[in-house]
Design a protein around this motif. Sequence first.
Motif, PDB file in Angstrom:
ATOM      1  N   ILE A  87      11.250  21.701 -22.982  1.00  0.00           N
ATOM      2  CA  ILE A  87      11.721  22.313 -24.229  1.00  0.00           C
ATOM      3  C   ILE A  87      10.896  21.865 -25.430  1.00  0.00           C
ATOM      4  O   ILE A  87      10.573  22.670 -26.300  1.00  0.00           O
ATOM      5  CB  ILE A  87      13.223  22.033 -24.424  1.00  0.00           C
ATOM      6  N   ARG A  88      10.550  20.603 -25.520  1.00  0.00           N
ATOM      7  CA  ARG A  88       9.813  20.103 -26.693  1.00  0.00           C
ATOM      8  C   ARG A  88       8.433  20.728 -26.808  1.00  0.00           C
ATOM      9  O   ARG A  88       8.021  21.146 -27.884  1.00  0.00           O
ATOM     10  CB  ARG A  88       9.682  18.578 -26.634  1.00  0.00           C
ATOM     11  N   LEU A  89       7.716  20.768 -25.700  1.00  0.00           N
ATOM     12  CA  LEU A  89       6.369  21.332 -25.709  1.00  0.00           C
ATOM     13  C   LEU A  89       6.400  22.818 -26.042  1.00  0.00           C
ATOM     14  O   LEU A  89       5.586  23.304 -26.835  1.00  0.00           O
ATOM     15  CB  LEU A  89       5.689  21.101 -24.358  1.00  0.00           C
ATOM     16  N   THR A  90       7.355  23.538 -25.478  1.00  0.00           N
ATOM     17  CA  THR A  90       7.468  24.971 -25.732  1.00  0.00           C
ATOM     18  C   THR A  90       7.806  25.243 -27.192  1.00  0.00           C
ATOM     19  O   THR A  90       7.212  26.109 -27.831  1.00  0.00           O
ATOM     20  CB  THR A  90       8.540  25.588 -24.815  1.00  0.00           C
ATOM     21  N   GLN A  91       8.773  24.493 -27.732  1.00  0.00           N
ATOM     22  CA  GLN A  91       9.144  24.686 -29.134  1.00  0.00           C
ATOM     23  C   GLN A  91       8.018  24.291 -30.069  1.00  0.00           C
ATOM     24  O   GLN A  91       7.769  24.970 -31.072  1.00  0.00           O
ATOM     25  CB  GLN A  91      10.400  23.885 -29.462  1.00  0.00           C
ATOM     26  N   LEU A  92       7.319  23.215 -29.753  1.00  0.00           N
ATOM     27  CA  LEU A  92       6.202  22.777 -30.593  1.00  0.00           C
ATOM     28  C   LEU A  92       5.084  23.816 -30.602  1.00  0.00           C
ATOM     29  O   LEU A  92       4.537  24.145 -31.656  1.00  0.00           O
ATOM     30  CB  LEU A  92       5.675  21.427 -30.101  1.00  0.00           C
ATOM     31  N   LEU A 137       3.618  30.049 -34.877  1.00  0.00           N
ATOM     32  CA  LEU A 137       4.291  30.709 -35.991  1.00  0.00           C
ATOM     33  C   LEU A 137       3.675  30.294 -37.323  1.00  0.00           C
ATOM     34  O   LEU A 137       3.389  31.136 -38.176  1.00  0.00           O
ATOM     35  CB  LEU A 137       5.780  30.392 -35.951  1.00  0.00           C
ATOM     36  N   PHE A 138       3.429  29.001 -37.501  1.00  0.00           N
ATOM     37  CA  PHE A 138       2.836  28.535 -38.758  1.00  0.00           C
ATOM     38  C   PHE A 138       1.413  29.043 -38.939  1.00  0.00           C
ATOM     39  O   PHE A 138       1.012  29.428 -40.042  1.00  0.00           O
ATOM     40  CB  PHE A 138       2.870  27.009 -38.841  1.00  0.00           C
ATOM     41  N   SER A 188       6.506  34.253 -30.976  1.00  0.00           N
ATOM     42  CA  SER A 188       6.923  32.898 -31.334  1.00  0.00           C
ATOM     43  C   SER A 188       8.413  32.842 -31.641  1.00  0.00           C
ATOM     44  O   SER A 188       9.115  31.932 -31.185  1.00  0.00           O
ATOM     45  CB  SER A 188       6.135  32.394 -32.544  1.00  0.00           C
ATOM     46  N   ILE A 189       8.895  33.798 -32.393  1.00  0.00           N
ATOM     47  CA  ILE A 189      10.327  33.831 -32.703  1.00  0.00           C
ATOM     48  C   ILE A 189      11.138  34.085 -31.433  1.00  0.00           C
ATOM     49  O   ILE A 189      12.195  33.472 -31.230  1.00  0.00           O
ATOM     50  CB  ILE A 189      10.609  34.874 -33.798  1.00  0.00           C
ATOM     51  N   SER A 190      10.643  34.952 -30.565  1.00  0.00           N
ATOM     52  CA  SER A 190      11.332  35.215 -29.299  1.00  0.00           C
ATOM     53  C   SER A 190      11.392  33.953 -28.437  1.00  0.00           C
ATOM     54  O   SER A 190      12.422  33.669 -27.814  1.00  0.00           O
ATOM     55  CB  SER A 190      10.624  36.339 -28.553  1.00  0.00           C
ATOM     56  N   ILE A 191      10.319  33.191 -28.397  1.00  0.00           N
ATOM     57  CA  ILE A 191      10.303  31.943 -27.631  1.00  0.00           C
ATOM     58  C   ILE A 191      11.304  30.954 -28.208  1.00  0.00           C
ATOM     59  O   ILE A 191      12.058  30.305 -27.475  1.00  0.00           O
ATOM     60  CB  ILE A 191       8.882  31.342 -27.603  1.00  0.00           C
ATOM     61  N   LEU A 192      11.337  30.825 -29.524  1.00  0.00           N
ATOM     62  CA  LEU A 192      12.274  29.890 -30.146  1.00  0.00           C
ATOM     63  C   LEU A 192      13.728  30.290 -29.902  1.00  0.00           C
ATOM     64  O   LEU A 192      14.579  29.436 -29.629  1.00  0.00           O
ATOM     65  CB  LEU A 192      11.987  29.777 -31.646  1.00  0.00           C
TER      66      LEU A 192
END
Length: 98
Positions: free
Chosen positions: A73-78, A84-85, A58-62
């Motif tokens: 970008i929005r869907l991937t970050q969400l 992560l949460f 998750s951190i690597s994706i962000l």
Amino acid sequence: MRLWHFWLNSFILSSQHNPPRFVELLMLLLAITMLLIATILPDRPYLVLGLSFVVGSSISILVREAIAPSPQIRLTQLTALLLLFISLYGFADLINTL
């Protein structure tokens, strides 16, 4: 045999085309495997390792999306933030049960 050869070639090509995404995919597949093993065998190391893989990917994706944004970008970050949460909640629950 030809199917395996095709699968191996596509696997190698995808790893060379976008290595960070390949590593993230591999980490998420290992996380799914570890979490499935943790549901069958109630051992903490499998759960901790699976949640660690989720946090790392998750951190690597962000970070990857912050450096080089993709079209979705929005869907991937969400999705990365949601994973992560959830994994951090799993760690908090794991600590509370100790």
